[in-house]
Design a protein around this motif. Structure first.
Motif, short mmCIF file in Angstrom:
data_model
loop_
_atom_site.label_atom_id
_atom_site.label_comp_id
_atom_site.label_asym_id
_atom_site.label_seq_id
_atom_site.Cartn_x
_atom_site.Cartn_y
_atom_site.Cartn_z
N THR A 21 0.85 -1.20 0.00
CA THR A 21 0.00 0.00 0.00
C THR A 21 0.88 1.24 0.00
O THR A 21 2.05 1.17 0.38
N PHE A 22 0.30 2.36 -0.43
CA PHE A 22 1.03 3.63 -0.38
C PHE A 22 0.89 4.26 1.00
O PHE A 22 -0.15 4.14 1.65
N HIS A 23 1.94 4.95 1.40
CA HIS A 23 1.95 5.68 2.67
C HIS A 23 2.33 7.12 2.35
O HIS A 23 3.39 7.38 1.77
N ALA A 24 1.46 8.07 2.71
CA ALA A 24 1.79 9.48 2.49
C ALA A 24 2.14 10.08 3.85
O ALA A 24 3.25 9.88 4.35
N GLY A 25 1.20 10.78 4.50
CA GLY A 25 1.48 11.33 5.82
C GLY A 25 1.34 10.30 6.93
O GLY A 25 1.86 10.47 8.03
N GLY A 26 0.59 9.26 6.66
CA GLY A 26 0.43 8.17 7.63
C GLY A 26 -0.59 8.43 8.73
O GLY A 26 -0.78 7.60 9.61
N THR A 27 -1.29 9.57 8.67
CA THR A 27 -2.20 9.91 9.79
C THR A 27 -3.39 8.95 9.88
O THR A 27 -3.93 8.75 10.96
N GLU A 28 -3.79 8.37 8.78
CA GLU A 28 -4.86 7.37 8.81
C GLU A 28 -4.26 5.97 8.73
O GLU A 28 -4.64 5.08 9.48
N LEU A 29 -3.30 5.81 7.82
CA LEU A 29 -2.78 4.46 7.56
C LEU A 29 -2.13 3.85 8.80
O LEU A 29 -2.38 2.69 9.14
N LEU A 30 -1.30 4.63 9.49
CA LEU A 30 -0.58 4.05 10.63
C LEU A 30 -1.53 3.64 11.74
O LEU A 30 -1.33 2.61 12.39
N GLY A 82 -0.92 15.34 7.36
CA GLY A 82 -1.95 14.76 6.49
C GLY A 82 -1.97 15.43 5.12
O GLY A 82 -1.85 16.65 5.00
N THR A 83 -2.12 14.62 4.09
CA THR A 83 -2.08 15.14 2.72
C THR A 83 -3.47 15.11 2.09
O THR A 83 -4.37 14.38 2.53
N LEU A 84 -3.58 15.89 1.02
CA LEU A 84 -4.86 15.91 0.29
C LEU A 84 -5.10 14.55 -0.38
O LEU A 84 -6.21 14.03 -0.36
N ALA A 122 -15.03 14.11 6.17
CA ALA A 122 -13.87 14.89 5.73
C ALA A 122 -14.39 16.16 5.05
O ALA A 122 -15.54 16.23 4.63
N ASP A 123 -13.50 17.15 4.95
CA ASP A 123 -13.90 18.45 4.41
C ASP A 123 -13.61 18.59 2.92
O ASP A 123 -14.46 19.04 2.15
N ALA A 124 -12.37 18.26 2.52
CA ALA A 124 -11.94 18.56 1.16
C ALA A 124 -12.83 17.96 0.07
O ALA A 124 -13.12 18.64 -0.93
N THR A 129 -16.86 16.57 17.13
CA THR A 129 -15.64 15.78 17.25
C THR A 129 -14.61 16.52 16.39
O THR A 129 -14.90 17.58 15.85
N GLU A 130 -13.43 15.90 16.20
CA GLU A 130 -12.43 16.60 15.38
C GLU A 130 -12.81 16.60 13.90
O GLU A 130 -12.29 17.36 13.11
N ARG A 131 -13.71 15.69 13.53
CA ARG A 131 -14.12 15.62 12.12
C ARG A 131 -15.50 16.24 11.95
O ARG A 131 -16.29 16.25 12.89
C1 LIG Z 1 -7.61 13.03 14.58
C2 LIG Z 1 -7.95 13.29 13.15
C3 LIG Z 1 -8.85 14.29 12.84
C4 LIG Z 1 -9.18 14.55 11.51
N1 LIG Z 1 -10.07 15.54 11.22
C5 LIG Z 1 -10.33 15.85 9.94
C6 LIG Z 1 -11.18 16.94 9.60
O1 LIG Z 1 -11.68 17.66 10.45
N2 LIG Z 1 -11.40 17.19 8.30
C7 LIG Z 1 -10.84 16.43 7.31
O2 LIG Z 1 -11.06 16.71 6.13
N3 LIG Z 1 -10.03 15.41 7.59
C8 LIG Z 1 -9.77 15.10 8.88
N4 LIG Z 1 -8.95 14.07 9.17
C9 LIG Z 1 -8.43 13.27 8.07
C10 LIG Z 1 -7.11 13.85 7.55
O3 LIG Z 1 -7.42 14.84 6.60
C11 LIG Z 1 -6.38 12.68 6.95
O4 LIG Z 1 -5.98 11.86 8.05
C12 LIG Z 1 -5.15 13.00 6.15
O5 LIG Z 1 -5.31 14.00 5.20
C13 LIG Z 1 -4.73 11.72 5.44
O6 LIG Z 1 -3.56 11.98 4.72
P1 LIG Z 1 -2.26 11.11 4.95
O7 LIG Z 1 -1.26 11.66 4.01
O8 LIG Z 1 -1.87 11.06 6.37
O9 LIG Z 1 -2.79 9.70 4.47
P2 LIG Z 1 -2.21 8.22 4.82
O10 LIG Z 1 -2.59 7.91 6.20
O11 LIG Z 1 -0.75 8.21 4.48
O12 LIG Z 1 -3.00 7.39 3.76
C14 LIG Z 1 -4.39 7.21 3.89
C15 LIG Z 1 -4.83 6.22 2.81
O13 LIG Z 1 -4.71 6.79 1.52
C16 LIG Z 1 -3.80 6.04 0.70
N5 LIG Z 1 -3.02 7.03 -0.03
C17 LIG Z 1 -2.41 8.12 0.50
N6 LIG Z 1 -1.90 8.88 -0.48
C18 LIG Z 1 -2.17 8.23 -1.64
C19 LIG Z 1 -1.91 8.53 -3.01
N7 LIG Z 1 -1.27 9.66 -3.39
N8 LIG Z 1 -2.34 7.67 -3.95
C20 LIG Z 1 -3.01 6.53 -3.59
N9 LIG Z 1 -3.29 6.21 -2.32
C21 LIG Z 1 -2.88 7.06 -1.35
C22 LIG Z 1 -2.99 5.18 1.65
O14 LIG Z 1 -2.60 3.98 1.04
C23 LIG Z 1 -4.00 4.94 2.77
O15 LIG Z 1 -4.86 3.89 2.43
C24 LIG Z 1 -8.59 13.78 10.48
C25 LIG Z 1 -7.68 12.79 10.79
C26 LIG Z 1 -7.35 12.53 12.10
C27 LIG Z 1 -6.35 11.46 12.41
#
Ligand SMILES: Cc1cc2nc3c(=O)[nH]c(=O)nc-3n(C[C@H](O)[C@H](O)[C@H](O)COP(=O)(O)OP(=O)(O)OC[C@H]3O[C@@H](n4cnc5c(N)ncnc54)[C@H](O)[C@@H]3O)c2cc1C
Length: 287
Positions: free
Chosen positions: A29-38, A111-113, A124-126, A190-192
């Motif tokens: 799998t791809f890992h970008a910022g890892g905020t969801e994946l990890l 976290g990335t778009l 999510a917002d975006a 909540t935060e979301r």
């Molecule tokens: C506590 C908390 C609060 C949050 N609150 C909000 C909020 O209020 N509003 C909101 O919009 N979002 C919210 N989020 C979500 C946040 O926007 C995402 O966690 C973040 O943007 C995910 O990006 P990442 O780079 O960390 O993704 P990762 O964790 O790295 O990846 C997430 C998933 O996407 C896949 N992926 C990532 N990049 C790519 C790519 N380029 N191509 C293909 N697959 C890819 C990965 O394989 C994985 O399955 C919240 C998250 C947390 C943890």
């Protein structure tokens, strides 16, 4: 909990990242910022033998204008970078503002778009704003690239139109017309967001209003009736006149949304929020 063991790969180019994914298939799998994946890996909700960390792929970080005037936002752009990017601030101030209010600063800097779009957590917002802005999602695999309209990208909860071997390269937002105003208003405890509404008011466009709501159900939803009614409103109509015409339509349309009770609120509460947030977003566009 610790994640199960995996092999970490750190490609430095898009070509290398795509080749790795093609070679390793569904075990990677791809890992970008890892905020969801990890979090998902640590909870053992997801498990992979290989993790492809794309953070060193510089071409995924660009934010620039394309020849057709569209704004290209590389998928690795973090919410924080987007919020403070001069091009985004100038061309899409409503979207810059949205990015500046995502979650908290820790999530915004990591976290990335691309991550928020691909993870497809409905709260999510975006995604809502990108639908209203009519953005294109650019996906690539080893055989080429394709564009998917943002309105067709999310197909369900945690489900998108992206094929497993595709990497989200960029989000291209078409040029806005002179006088276009966009705004996004979320609310949640909540935060979301429990609900978010995005509006684009276009005095010169063939479509006067693009109005979308997100987080209420699994994917963003267009408020089509309100958009239709807005077609007959004068382009320079003051907010009060616009709202008099649209409020009953939006309220009726929100009532039809198949919302459910969950930790973000009851279905009725979320439907009520749609009207409240639509009013705020439109007011921001028309003030
Ligand atoms: C506590 C908390 C609060 C949050 N609150 C909000 C909020 O209020 N509003 C909101 O919009 N979002 C919210 N989020 C979500 C946040 O926007 C995402 O966690 C973040 O943007 C995910 O990006 P990442 O780079 O960390 O993704 P990762 O964790 O790295 O990846 C997430 C998933 O996407 C896949 N992926 C990532 N990049 C790519 C790519 N380029 N191509 C293909 N697959 C890819 C990965 O394989 C994985 O399955 C919240 C998250 C947390 C943890």
């Amino acid at each position: 909990m610790r994640p199960a063991r995996f092999m970490l790969h750190r490609p430095t180019s898009l070509r290398e990242a795509l080749a790795l994914k093609a070679e390793l298939g569904e075990a990677a799998t791809f890992h970008a910022g890892g905020t969801e994946l990890l979090v998902a890996l640590k909870a053992h909700v997801l498990q992979y033998d290989h993790v492809i960390d794309i953070k060193q792929v510089q071409e995924l970080r660009e934010i620039r204008l394309l020849d057709d005037g569209a704004l290209r936002i590389g998928s690795l752009s973090t919410h924080h970078v987007i919020a403070h990017d001069p091009l985004v601030q100038r061309l899409l101030p409503g979207y810059a503002d949205l990015s500046d209010h995502v979650a908290n600063i820790r999530v915004r800097v990591a976290g990335t778009l691309g991550g928020v779009l691909c993870f497809a957590e409905p709260h999510a917002d975006a995604p809502t704003m990108l639908c209203a802005l009519d953005a294109r999602i650019v996906l690539a695999n080893t055989t080429g690239q394709r564009n998917v309209p943002s309105r067709e990208f999310h197909v369900g909860e945690f489900a998108t139109a992206r094929k497993d071997d595709e990497l989200l390269v960029s989000i291209d937002v078409p040029p806005q017309l002179p006088g276009d105003r966009s705004a996004y208003r979320p609310f949640g405890h909540t935060e979301r967001p429990a609900v978010g509404v995005a509006a684009v008011w276009s005095p010169q466009g063939s479509q006067r209003l693009r109005l979308w709501t997100g987080a209420v159900v699994a994917v963003p939803v267009a408020l089509c009736k309100a958009q239709e009614v807005a077609q007959s409103l004068p382009s320079q109509a003051p907010f009060d006149e616009v709202w008099r015409a649209l409020e009953p339509v939006i309220t009726a349309e929100a009532e039809q949304i198949d919302a459910h009770d969950d930790l973000h609120g009851s279905a009725d509460y979320k439907k009520h929020l749609v009207t409240v947030l639509a009013q705020r977003a439109l007011q921001e566009c028309l003030q």
